[in-house]
Motif scaffolding. Structure first.
Motif, PDB file in Angstrom:
ATOM      1  N   LEU A  31       0.844  -1.177   0.000  1.00  0.00           N
ATOM      2  CA  LEU A  31       0.000   0.000   0.000  1.00  0.00           C
ATOM      3  C   LEU A  31       0.882   1.230   0.000  1.00  0.00           C
ATOM      4  CD1 LEU A  31      -2.639  -1.015   2.686  1.00  0.00           C
ATOM      5  CD2 LEU A  31      -2.807  -1.241   0.221  1.00  0.00           C
ATOM      6  N   ILE A  32       0.614   2.173  -0.887  1.00  0.00           N
ATOM      7  CA  ILE A  32       1.388   3.403  -0.900  1.00  0.00           C
ATOM      8  C   ILE A  32       0.480   4.561  -0.569  1.00  0.00           C
ATOM      9  CG2 ILE A  32       3.222   2.652  -2.433  1.00  0.00           C
ATOM     10  CD1 ILE A  32       1.742   3.690  -4.744  1.00  0.00           C
ATOM     11  N   ASP A  33       0.981   5.421   0.289  1.00  0.00           N
ATOM     12  CA  ASP A  33       0.195   6.534   0.788  1.00  0.00           C
ATOM     13  C   ASP A  33       0.212   7.661  -0.224  1.00  0.00           C
ATOM     14  OD1 ASP A  33      -1.199   8.223   2.416  1.00  0.00           O
ATOM     15  OD2 ASP A  33       0.570   8.888   3.530  1.00  0.00           O
ATOM     16  N   LEU A  34      -0.970   8.194  -0.564  1.00  0.00           N
ATOM     17  CA  LEU A  34      -1.050   9.326  -1.468  1.00  0.00           C
ATOM     18  C   LEU A  34      -1.098  10.603  -0.647  1.00  0.00           C
ATOM     19  CD1 LEU A  34      -3.516   8.118  -4.216  1.00  0.00           C
ATOM     20  CD2 LEU A  34      -1.047   8.020  -4.149  1.00  0.00           C
ATOM     21  N   TYR A  60       1.799  25.759   1.486  1.00  0.00           N
ATOM     22  CA  TYR A  60       2.587  24.531   1.470  1.00  0.00           C
ATOM     23  C   TYR A  60       3.580  24.502   0.309  1.00  0.00           C
ATOM     24  CZ  TYR A  60      -0.974  23.011   4.738  1.00  0.00           C
ATOM     25  OH  TYR A  60      -1.806  22.914   5.814  1.00  0.00           O
ATOM     26  N   ASP A  61       3.797  25.675  -0.310  1.00  0.00           N
ATOM     27  CA  ASP A  61       4.814  25.806  -1.350  1.00  0.00           C
ATOM     28  C   ASP A  61       4.583  24.850  -2.520  1.00  0.00           C
ATOM     29  OD1 ASP A  61       6.206  27.774   0.066  1.00  0.00           O
ATOM     30  OD2 ASP A  61       7.267  26.246   1.237  1.00  0.00           O
ATOM     31  N   ASP A  62       3.336  24.577  -2.857  1.00  0.00           N
ATOM     32  CA  ASP A  62       3.127  23.704  -4.010  1.00  0.00           C
ATOM     33  C   ASP A  62       2.308  24.404  -5.087  1.00  0.00           C
ATOM     34  OD1 ASP A  62       0.727  23.774  -2.769  1.00  0.00           O
ATOM     35  OD2 ASP A  62       0.374  21.604  -2.813  1.00  0.00           O
ATOM     36  N   ILE A  63       2.482  25.721  -5.166  1.00  0.00           N
ATOM     37  CA  ILE A  63       1.756  26.469  -6.181  1.00  0.00           C
ATOM     38  C   ILE A  63       2.175  26.051  -7.575  1.00  0.00           C
ATOM     39  CG2 ILE A  63       3.428  28.344  -6.302  1.00  0.00           C
ATOM     40  CD1 ILE A  63      -0.379  28.709  -6.473  1.00  0.00           C
ATOM     41  N   GLN A  64       3.379  25.461  -7.717  1.00  0.00           N
ATOM     42  CA  GLN A  64       3.878  25.049  -9.023  1.00  0.00           C
ATOM     43  C   GLN A  64       3.590  23.582  -9.318  1.00  0.00           C
ATOM     44  OE1 GLN A  64       5.130  27.270 -11.064  1.00  0.00           O
ATOM     45  NE2 GLN A  64       4.910  28.890  -9.529  1.00  0.00           N
ATOM     46  N   ALA A  65       2.914  22.897  -8.422  1.00  0.00           N
ATOM     47  CA  ALA A  65       2.698  21.451  -8.592  1.00  0.00           C
ATOM     48  C   ALA A  65       1.601  21.197  -9.613  1.00  0.00           C
ATOM     49  CB  ALA A  65       2.333  20.802  -7.262  1.00  0.00           C
ATOM     50  N   THR A  66       1.924  21.417 -10.897  1.00  0.00           N
ATOM     51  CA  THR A  66       0.932  21.231 -11.960  1.00  0.00           C
ATOM     52  C   THR A  66       1.204  19.999 -12.809  1.00  0.00           C
ATOM     53  OG1 THR A  66       2.239  22.664 -13.400  1.00  0.00           O
ATOM     54  CG2 THR A  66       0.477  23.695 -12.114  1.00  0.00           C
ATOM     55  N   ASP A  67       2.298  19.307 -12.526  1.00  0.00           N
ATOM     56  CA  ASP A  67       2.595  18.080 -13.261  1.00  0.00           C
ATOM     57  C   ASP A  67       1.520  17.044 -12.961  1.00  0.00           C
ATOM     58  OD1 ASP A  67       5.415  15.735 -13.304  1.00  0.00           O
ATOM     59  OD2 ASP A  67       3.533  15.818 -14.434  1.00  0.00           O
ATOM     60  N   PRO A  68       0.784  16.546 -14.003  1.00  0.00           N
ATOM     61  CA  PRO A  68      -0.298  15.587 -13.726  1.00  0.00           C
ATOM     62  C   PRO A  68       0.168  14.308 -13.066  1.00  0.00           C
ATOM     63  CG  PRO A  68       0.232  15.663 -16.073  1.00  0.00           C
ATOM     64  CD  PRO A  68       0.964  16.797 -15.427  1.00  0.00           C
ATOM     65  N   ASP A  69       1.462  14.017 -13.133  1.00  0.00           N
ATOM     66  CA  ASP A  69       1.964  12.786 -12.530  1.00  0.00           C
ATOM     67  C   ASP A  69       2.645  13.019 -11.193  1.00  0.00           C
ATOM     68  OD1 ASP A  69       2.816  11.678 -15.802  1.00  0.00           O
ATOM     69  OD2 ASP A  69       1.080  11.134 -14.589  1.00  0.00           O
ATOM     70  N   SER A  70       2.600  14.260 -10.716  1.00  0.00           N
ATOM     71  CA  SER A  70       3.274  14.547  -9.448  1.00  0.00           C
ATOM     72  C   SER A  70       2.369  14.182  -8.295  1.00  0.00           C
ATOM     73  CB  SER A  70       3.637  16.030  -9.370  1.00  0.00           C
ATOM     74  OG  SER A  70       2.481  16.818  -9.451  1.00  0.00           O
ATOM     75  N   GLN A  71       2.541  12.988  -7.743  1.00  0.00           N
ATOM     76  CA  GLN A  71       1.636  12.480  -6.718  1.00  0.00           C
ATOM     77  C   GLN A  71       2.309  12.328  -5.359  1.00  0.00           C
ATOM     78  OE1 GLN A  71      -0.257   8.943  -8.142  1.00  0.00           O
ATOM     79  NE2 GLN A  71      -0.407   9.741 -10.222  1.00  0.00           N
ATOM     80  N   ALA A  72       3.598  12.634  -5.285  1.00  0.00           N
ATOM     81  CA  ALA A  72       4.309  12.569  -3.997  1.00  0.00           C
ATOM     82  C   ALA A  72       3.970  11.284  -3.255  1.00  0.00           C
ATOM     83  CB  ALA A  72       3.969  13.778  -3.138  1.00  0.00           C
ATOM     84  N   ARG A 123      -9.816  18.994  -7.923  1.00  0.00           N
ATOM     85  CA  ARG A 123      -8.586  18.740  -7.168  1.00  0.00           C
ATOM     86  C   ARG A 123      -7.882  17.457  -7.644  1.00  0.00           C
ATOM     87  NH1 ARG A 123      -5.823  22.411  -5.561  1.00  0.00           N
ATOM     88  NH2 ARG A 123      -6.678  23.018  -7.557  1.00  0.00           N
ATOM     89  N   SER A 124      -8.660  16.441  -7.993  1.00  0.00           N
ATOM     90  CA  SER A 124      -8.061  15.221  -8.538  1.00  0.00           C
ATOM     91  C   SER A 124      -7.360  15.516  -9.855  1.00  0.00           C
ATOM     92  CB  SER A 124      -9.132  14.139  -8.741  1.00  0.00           C
ATOM     93  OG  SER A 124      -9.560  13.609  -7.504  1.00  0.00           O
ATOM     94  N   MET A 125      -7.955  16.398 -10.654  1.00  0.00           N
ATOM     95  CA  MET A 125      -7.303  16.806 -11.895  1.00  0.00           C
ATOM     96  C   MET A 125      -5.991  17.525 -11.593  1.00  0.00           C
ATOM     97  SD  MET A 125      -8.517  19.628 -14.693  1.00  0.00           S
ATOM     98  CE  MET A 125      -8.142  20.909 -13.501  1.00  0.00           C
ATOM     99  N   HIS A 126      -6.009  18.412 -10.620  1.00  0.00           N
ATOM    100  CA  HIS A 126      -4.819  19.196 -10.283  1.00  0.00           C
ATOM    101  C   HIS A 126      -3.667  18.297  -9.852  1.00  0.00           C
ATOM    102  CE1 HIS A 126      -2.388  22.498  -8.693  1.00  0.00           C
ATOM    103  NE2 HIS A 126      -2.242  21.779  -7.590  1.00  0.00           N
ATOM    104  N   TYR A 127      -3.956  17.270  -9.067  1.00  0.00           N
ATOM    105  CA  TYR A 127      -2.915  16.388  -8.556  1.00  0.00           C
ATOM    106  C   TYR A 127      -2.650  15.186  -9.462  1.00  0.00           C
ATOM    107  CZ  TYR A 127      -3.027  19.011  -4.198  1.00  0.00           C
ATOM    108  OH  TYR A 127      -2.942  20.010  -3.271  1.00  0.00           O
ATOM    109  N   GLY A 128      -3.370  15.088 -10.577  1.00  0.00           N
ATOM    110  CA  GLY A 128      -3.145  13.982 -11.496  1.00  0.00           C
ATOM    111  C   GLY A 128      -3.578  12.645 -10.953  1.00  0.00           C
TER     112      GLY A 128
END
Length: 667
Positions: free
Chosen positions: A4-7, A109-121, A317-322
């Motif tokens: 299980l991986i935490d999103l 949270y300094d993620d204003i640039q987090a627009t990469d659809p695959d950036s899921q941390a 929001r799901s679209m934003h975070y990919g």
């Protein structure tokens, strides 16, 4: 092992203590807002083709979500009742809201640039924190769904089999419990006890299973594929989607984690049901324009503007975070127990969101969903393909058909033969046998088959029902209520009509089947119809041989089937031991060991081509109707689960015994 991986949606996640404290504070101070769900409307018929996907400039815009140019307003001559100023004002307000949504939170949270659809941390969950997907609780009050978003990865073959078996058994409990509830309700009505509306077996079964802690995937909120659920799996009831954790909303079309539950205060969508209930929905298969929720009256008419809240906000929001969403399509389907069918069609990415003026003149949110690559064919497409195949096989598949009925009209429905792999036409070389051939002594040694005197139909005091332990083996729709060691059906000596509730398996095949050539299993069998769990499929036929005859035939190398080898899968259907603490596996009537074999070397039917599986979707149920010899029953096959069209049927052939050796048939 599966992991299980935490999103965690923070690009630079704080430590565990900080997250735990934040979650505790959120849970204590925030109240989940009242959400107006996207209600499930009437499903579109299966045979209605999807509307053509319209060209749109917004699809070509690399960042169309926050478009500065609003869509032109509707013609006032076409919508005279619409206040154009109010529409423009609402449209402009929502567009501004889109552009400024969550800006402060992003900066915080300094993620204003987090627009990469695959950036899921994605962060691994520690081994000690991993929980089982199945939680069985003895408490009557079941805990709320988890707010922890996870994705299940690294599933090996054994993991796949384990989760598939868990889902299969859970669905089996649901189906058999639902059938039992409806049958018990019919019983009460026959005695004049029940006067209230008919029991909703689907709702009651789900409620009872929830009380027993049998709903799956409640301890984690799974993003992406659900372990054990395959693309193309079919569900007849919305509540069954809730039971297996596919879609957690009983009526809403968007399932999501609310902002009050989320670790960073933002809602996330996990699944949607697409059924064409909103006039602005557009479905082209791999691409969907999905209309957000809200603004409809009780007649499913859009009457007010939609708002960026609840499921709409979660989709954005799901679209934003990919983050992908599961898509389940709903259709009207003739022959379905509910009149509908729900098919899991796989994972989609939300690639675009915008606010538009709908056909009714009110502002609506639209989301463009695109199907992710490298997935199996959509189940809804298979259903439509099979529907065309039933009536126009040569138009749909012009190459590969060897015969359109190997039974030569002996079955009530044709049995196709299909091979587009090689020139093997072996099934054509056998005489088709509709029912098993027993030796003459079978009809004499067991005693004369007594019949009931029920006319014009059987009731619970029927003689044949008493032989079954005082109940019918089937419900009013012909579904098997509970597997038993042996079932007595009404037979030729009974006065009841051919459509009697206690005459199911003897009436033969009701679905169109296809024997096909497979690279994996040699020959296989699949249905061209959707088969409901508990339905009769066909008889496993052959020429019955005694032990001595079987030993001689084996020496000659003939193909024999040994009934005592089949796995006792009948005991799984209707096994409600997890529902009722005093449940006892049926043991009446007792059946002696099946000390005979069946010769299928010259005469056989479609059942002989079914493949073996340790996780089968078909069970063997012993039935008597034309004689009373308990040692020589008919082998009747029933569906253990909902079987979609074109999915291969499989049996558990079991293990060989000492004297008969290994099974040897054409497969």
């Amino acid at each position: 092992m599966a992991s299980l991986i935490d999103l965690n949606l923070y690009p630079d996640p704080p430590n565990t203590a900080t997250i735990a404290a934040a979650c505790a504070t959120t849970a204590a101070t925030l109240i989940t807002p009242k959400i107006e769900p996207k209600l499930e409307p009437l499903d579109q018929p299966l045979d209605v083709p999807p509307e053509p996907y319209p060209p749109s400039n917004s699809f070509l815009n690399p960042n169309p979500t926050f478009s500065q140019n609003p869509t032109p307003l509707p013609d006032p001559n076409l919508f005279p009742e619409v206040d154009q100023n109010n529409v423009y004002s609402e449209f402009h307000r929502i567009s501004e809201l889109f552009r400024t949504a969550f800006a402060k939170n992003m900066e915080k949270y300094d993620d204003i640039q987090a627009t990469d659809p695959d950036s899921q941390a994605i962060v691994p969950v520690p081994e000690e924190n991993q929980l089982s997907t199945v939680v069985v609780s003895s408490r009557r009050k079941y805990p709320a769904r988890s707010s922890e978003l996870v994705r299940v990865t690294n599933l090996g073959i054994q993991d796949e089999r384990y989760f598939r078996d868990v889902v299969r058994k859970t669905r089996m409990i649901y189906d058999s419990l639902r059938v039992l509830v409806v049958m018990e309700d019919d019983k009460r009505r026959s005695f004049g006890i029940a006067r209230c509306p008919r029991a909703r077996g689907d709702l009651k079964a789900a409620s009872v299973m929830k009380d027993r802690g049998l709903w799956l995937n409640r301890d984690k909120r799974i993003v992406g594929a659900i372990p054990g659920v395959h693309i193309g799996d079919v569900f007849f009831f919305r509540m069954e989607l809730c039971v297996v954790g596919m879609h957690g909303q009983a009526q809403a079309g968007i399932d999501y984690l609310t902002s009050s539950q989320s670790s960073n205060g933002e809602s996330i969508a996990t699944s949607v049901i697409v059924s064409g209930g909103y006039e602005d929905d557009e479905d082209a298969g791999d691409v969907i324009v999905y209309t957000g929720h809200g603004g409809q009256d009780k007649n499913s008419r859009q009457v007010v503007h939609q708002k960026l809240e609840g499921g709409n906000l979660a989709m954005e929001r799901s679209m934003h975070y990919g983050i992908e969403v599961r898509v389940i399509r709903g259709f009207r389907y003739e022959g379905s127990a509910s009149g509908k069918v729900y098919v899991y069609d796989g994972l989609y990415k939300i690639v675009e969101a915008w606010f538009d003026v709908g056909k009714s003149g009110f502002g609506v949110f639209k989301f463009k969903l695109v199907r992710m690559e490298n997935q199996s064919e959509m189940g809804s497409a298979t259903l439509k393909f099979a529907a065309n195949l039933r009536t126009r096989p040569l138009e749909v598949r012009p190459v590969g058909y060897v015969s359109f009925d190997i039974s030569m009209n002996k079955e009530k429905a044709p049995v196709f033969l299909f091979n587009d792999i090689d020139g093997n036409h072996e099934p054509m070389y056998y005489d088709y046998l509709v029912t098993t051939v027993f030796p003459p002594f079978v009809y004499h040694l067991g005693g004369k088959a007594g019949g009931c005197n029920c006319f014009p139909g059987c009731s619970l005091d029927c003689f044949c029902a008493k032989k079954n332990g005082g109940e019918f083996a089937y419900d009013s729709n012909g579904l098997l209520v509970r597997g038993k060691p042996l079932i007595f059906e009404c037979g030729p000596h009974c006065r009841c009509p051919p459509n009697c509730q206690n005459r199911v398996s003897q009436n033969g095949v009701r679905n169109k089947f296809e024997v096909f050539r497979s690279r994996e299993t040699g020959w296989g069998v699949r249905s061209l119809d959707l088969i409901q769990a508990g339905s009769f499929i066909c008889e496993y036929t052959g020429v019955v041989l005694t032990r001595e005859q079987a030993q001689l035939f084996t020496m000659n190398g003939d193909s024999l089937v040994y009934p005592n080898r089949f796995g006792e899968r009948w005991a799984e259907w209707g096994d409600l031991s997890q529902i009722f603490s005093d449940y006892v596996r049926p043991s009446y009537p007792a059946v002696p060991p099946l000390d005979f074999a069946m010769d299928v070397s010259r005469m056989r039917n479609l059942a002989c081509y079914m493949s073996h599986s340790s996780c089968p979707n078909v069970l063997v149920q012993l039935v008597l109707y034309d004689h009373s010899n308990l040692a020589f029953p008919h082998l009747m096959l029933f569906a253990m689960e909902n079987i979609p069209p074109l999915r291969e049927l499989s049996l558990d052939y079991g293990a060989s015994d000492e004297w008969m050796g290994k099974l040897s048939i054409c497969n």
